[in-house]
Design an enzyme around this catalytic site. Structure first.
Site, short mmCIF file in Angstrom:
data_model
loop_
_atom_site.label_atom_id
_atom_site.label_comp_id
_atom_site.label_asym_id
_atom_site.label_seq_id
_atom_site.Cartn_x
_atom_site.Cartn_y
_atom_site.Cartn_z
N ASP A 23 10.41 7.16 0.15
CA ASP A 23 9.78 7.62 -1.17
C ASP A 23 9.27 6.35 -1.78
O ASP A 23 10.26 5.34 -2.07
CB ASP A 23 10.70 8.39 -2.00
CG ASP A 23 10.31 8.52 -3.24
OD1 ASP A 23 9.09 9.51 -3.56
OD2 ASP A 23 10.70 8.05 -4.60
N ASP A 69 -11.54 10.63 -4.45
CA ASP A 69 -12.73 11.36 -4.49
C ASP A 69 -12.65 12.57 -5.52
O ASP A 69 -13.33 13.33 -5.13
CB ASP A 69 -12.91 11.79 -3.21
CG ASP A 69 -11.78 12.40 -2.33
OD1 ASP A 69 -10.95 12.71 -3.12
OD2 ASP A 69 -12.02 12.73 -1.20
N ASP A 124 -2.94 12.35 -3.02
CA ASP A 124 -3.08 13.78 -3.20
C ASP A 124 -3.36 14.06 -4.47
O ASP A 124 -2.81 13.84 -5.56
CB ASP A 124 -1.82 14.67 -2.85
CG ASP A 124 -1.96 16.14 -2.38
OD1 ASP A 124 -2.76 16.67 -3.31
OD2 ASP A 124 -1.22 16.54 -1.84
N GLU A 129 0.94 -1.22 0.04
CA GLU A 129 0.02 0.02 -0.10
C GLU A 129 1.08 1.20 -0.05
O GLU A 129 1.67 1.39 0.82
CB GLU A 129 -0.94 0.10 1.07
CG GLU A 129 -1.83 1.18 1.11
CD GLU A 129 -3.08 1.19 2.22
OE1 GLU A 129 -3.50 2.38 2.37
OE2 GLU A 129 -3.24 0.24 2.86
N GLU A 144 4.90 5.17 3.50
CA GLU A 144 4.52 6.39 3.90
C GLU A 144 5.59 7.31 4.28
O GLU A 144 6.54 7.03 4.82
CB GLU A 144 3.61 6.13 5.05
CG GLU A 144 2.94 7.46 5.42
CD GLU A 144 2.30 8.42 4.50
OE1 GLU A 144 2.53 9.44 4.24
OE2 GLU A 144 1.10 7.94 3.76
N LYS A 188 -5.26 21.91 -8.50
CA LYS A 188 -5.09 23.04 -9.34
C LYS A 188 -4.53 22.62 -10.42
O LYS A 188 -3.68 21.64 -10.35
CB LYS A 188 -4.28 23.99 -8.41
CG LYS A 188 -4.99 24.79 -7.14
CD LYS A 188 -4.22 25.86 -6.68
CE LYS A 188 -4.84 26.43 -5.50
NZ LYS A 188 -4.08 27.53 -4.89
#
Length: 297
Positions: A165, A224, A188, A113, A138, A192
């Site tokens: 990373d 989402d 993320d 994951e 993570e 924009k």
């Protein structure tokens, strides 16, 4: 006044959208029959709220906690968890290929994951499916500390964590064709437009993911943000070796192995959609689009 009224003969009203009106020469305006209005008390509640918020922030040291989260630092409790539990669950990045059979002490299918956040989904999966080994990646320190405590509470010794990373870990430490599944939940969105290039799911990274999966393995993503889902479809449908289980530009219902997080629940209450994308690793190396075209022919 700052302007010459003679140059504005039709002026009849000056509306000041503020509490004060010190910047207006009211006497000069009145002499010319010009009405002056402002908005008294419009900021009273906001000023009171800000004052109370600042008082609470100082008293409860909220600003220190906020800075800690932004900088990715451990809290004292999380630092203790890291010091005590990292030797048990942690993997330090070495830039060399790993023998995970030796690390886990068994030969089993493995799931990675990427960007597990606070570890909620990874913890749930590890508890529900102890037959497979799990590797979480993570970079955010608080999430790592929180998951370490949870894994210790659960006794989930079939989980290991990298705080590094993901591209480097996949490229240098995990063998090609060795993973049963890769999961990327709510990366993320960099919503924009000028920041879209920072998104994790880019063609080069998708190729890397496909290379690490075994034939018959799967890639599961969730987002989402519809715009990000569109990009995921565009990139993954064009990646050799990956085929969308739901068909081109298709999505699946949330699988039972992915819990609904509190962030997701909050988003749905605000009317946000959630897109689960499931791709299988094929042996023939065709893209999903090529497979569809072959069927059509």
């Amino acid at each position: 006044m700052d302007f010459n009224c003679n140059r504005l003969p039709a002026l009849r009203h000056i509306a000041q959208m503020a509490v004060g009106y010190d910047n207006i020469d009211v006497r000069a305006a009145s002499a010319r029959g010009i009405a002056v209005t402002h908005t008294p008390n419009t900021l009273t509640d906001a000023t009171a709220d800000l004052t109370i918020g600042l008082l609470l922030s100082v008293a409860r040291r909220f600003h220190e906690g906020e800075a800690m989260l932004r900088e990715g630092r451990f809290s004292p409790a999380q630092q203790r968890a890291f010091d005590q539990l990292w030797p048990r669950f942690g993997l330090d990045y070495t830039a060399t290929a790993r023998d995970y059979d030796a690390i886990f002490g068994r030969k089993a299918l493995r799931v990675v994951e990427i960007g597990f956040g606070n570890g909620e989904a990874l913890r749930f999966a590890a508890k529900q499916d102890p037959s497979r080994d799990y590797i979480g990646i993570e970079v955010h320190a608080p999430g790592v500390g929180r998951l370490l405590n949870a894994l210790s509470d659960d006794g989930s010794d079939h989980v290991r964590i990298y705080r590094h990373d993901a591209v480097e870990v996949l490229s240098h430490e995990i063998a090609d064709g060795s993973l049963d599944e890769i999961r990327i939940y709510f990366p993320d969105p960099w919503h924009k437009k000028r920041h879209n290039k920072r998104r994790l799911l880019q063609p080069e990274f998708a190729t890397l993911l496909a290379r690490k999966l075994r034939v018959g393995g799967r890639l599961h993503l969730a987002t989402d943000w519809q715009d990000y889902a569109e990009q995921m479809w565009a990139v993954l449908d064009a990646t050799p070796g990956l085929r969308n289980r739901a068909g081109a530009h298709g999505q699946v219902s949330r699988p039972e192995w992915r819990p609904q997080t509190h962030f997701e629940t909050r988003g749905q209450k605000l009317g946000h959609g959630v897109w689960d994308l499931l791709y299988d690793k094929d042996a023939d190396g065709m893209t999903g689009r090529q497979a569809v075209n072959r069927i059509a022919d």
